[in-house]
Design a protein around this motif. Structure first.
Motif, short mmCIF file in Angstrom:
data_model
loop_
_atom_site.label_atom_id
_atom_site.label_comp_id
_atom_site.label_asym_id
_atom_site.label_seq_id
_atom_site.Cartn_x
_atom_site.Cartn_y
_atom_site.Cartn_z
N LYS A 15 0.95 -1.43 -0.02
CA LYS A 15 0.05 -0.19 0.13
C LYS A 15 1.03 1.34 0.51
N GLU A 21 0.91 4.45 1.81
CA GLU A 21 0.51 5.34 2.04
C GLU A 21 1.73 6.16 2.81
N LYS A 25 2.28 3.24 -5.94
CA LYS A 25 1.63 2.12 -6.04
C LYS A 25 1.48 1.71 -7.18
#
Length: 340
Positions: free
Chosen positions: A38, A40, A317
């Motif tokens: 992910k 983030e 990503k």
């Protein structure tokens, strides 16, 4: 050894509780991203490269500035835009490189911007071909607070030097080196640390021992041997060194070459650093020479908005998913030894 120690102390002196906390957040979020896929991110970049100008006086064959081959706009960074960038990032930023493409000293406000960054207690470095390090600029460079000055030498003789540094003059490089070291001594300064950088290519690899001797003679602080990026490497190139440790590429045995890098689906740079072009475009890294992956412009948005934006997250990503499908990543050194 003492100079290296001073340089390490200079960098460590830039650490504040806020910057240490930010660096920890960035590292932790990168580790989580690699583990769970992910994209983030927490925190802000630890380091940044800012482009003073795209202009250059030389015509090096593997450089967009030298080849005058940019498709993006060219120009010089305005000091007011630089001040805005500093307002956005200076609390978290530790390391600032005043270089992307072009020759920094061709921007008349370059050393003024170094002074501003130094006033924010940020470690500063730049890379130059040294053709503009006359006595006046050398003195101003030392006075600016610049921490590290990388001088591209790329040859121990004029013939070898100009085979890559097209239209360059080795005597100016040597004179510029003397001027910097002279003013550092006169002003009783320990900075900038002066690094001679040899971009190792086939035409200059035989002069490596001579460069080492010259460095001792001139009294530079360090000699660094850097591997060269070659754009059209697949079918071989006259620039690819014969000494393996200085090459980013390996022969396949059939006349073709491939990059040594395995292109793993991760990249620390995407979490801890970025590049800002002269006109304010925020791009992922130094391999995006033409700013084909602009994430936004700091003249129109805050850096915070851009750094945590959807386009940036989507790019991270995509990299975690399949880095080999991103064009600027295909000739990238992430995970590969650059300094030999």
């Amino acid at each position: 050894m003492l100079v290296n120690l001073h340089d390490s102390i200079s960098l460590a002196s830039k650490l504040t509780p806020k910057r240490i906390s930010n660096a920890w957040k960035i590292w932790q979020s990168y580790q989580r991203a690699v583990k769970n896929g992910k994209a983030e991110i927490s925190g802000f970049p630890i380091s940044m490269a800012i482009e003073p100008t795209t202009a250059c006086n030389l015509r090096c064959p593997e450089c967009p500035s030298g080849l005058r081959s940019f498709t993006r706009p060219t120009g010089k960074l305005d000091i007011s835009l630089f001040k805005k960038i500093m307002q956005d990032v200076s609390d978290q930023l530790i390391y600032l490189t005043f270089y992307f493409q072009g020759e920094p000293y061709l921007n008349p406000k370059f050393l003024d911007m170094v002074k501003i960054a130094d006033g924010h207690n940020i470690y500063t470095t730049t890379s130059t071909n040294a053709h503009f390090l006359d006595d006046k600029n050398a003195k101003k460079t030392v006075e600016s607070g610049l921490n590290r000055l990388i001088i591209s030498i790329d040859g121990a003789s004029q013939e070898t030097y100009e085979s890559y540094r097209k239209e360059g003059d080795l005597t100016k490089v040597l004179e510029g080196t003397r001027n910097i070291l002279k003013w550092r001594k006169k002003l009783h300064s320990k900075s900038p640390k002066v690094v001679w950088q040899l971009l190792v290519v086939k035409p200059n690899e035989h002069e490596i021992p001579t460069i080492k001797r010259l460095a001792m003679k001139y009294g530079v602080d360090k000699v660094a041997f850097k591997t060269a990026q070659v754009y059209d490497y697949k079918n071989g190139s006259d620039l690819i060194p014969t000494i393996d440790k200085y090459s980013r590429y390996k022969p396949n045995g059939n006349g073709t070459y491939s990059i040594k890098n395995q292109l793993e689906n991760k990249c620390w740079k995407m979490w801890q650093s970025c590049v800002v072009t002269w006109d304010g475009q925020v791009i992922p890294c130094c391999f995006d020479k033409d700013a084909s992956h602009s994430m936004g412009n700091v003249s129109e948005q805050s850096f915070n908005e851009i750094w945590h934006s959807k386009p940036y997250q989507n790019f991270r990503k995509a990299l975690l998913t399949s880095r080999s499908e991103i064009e600027i990543c295909k000739n990238c050194t992430e995970g590969l030894k650059v300094w030999a």
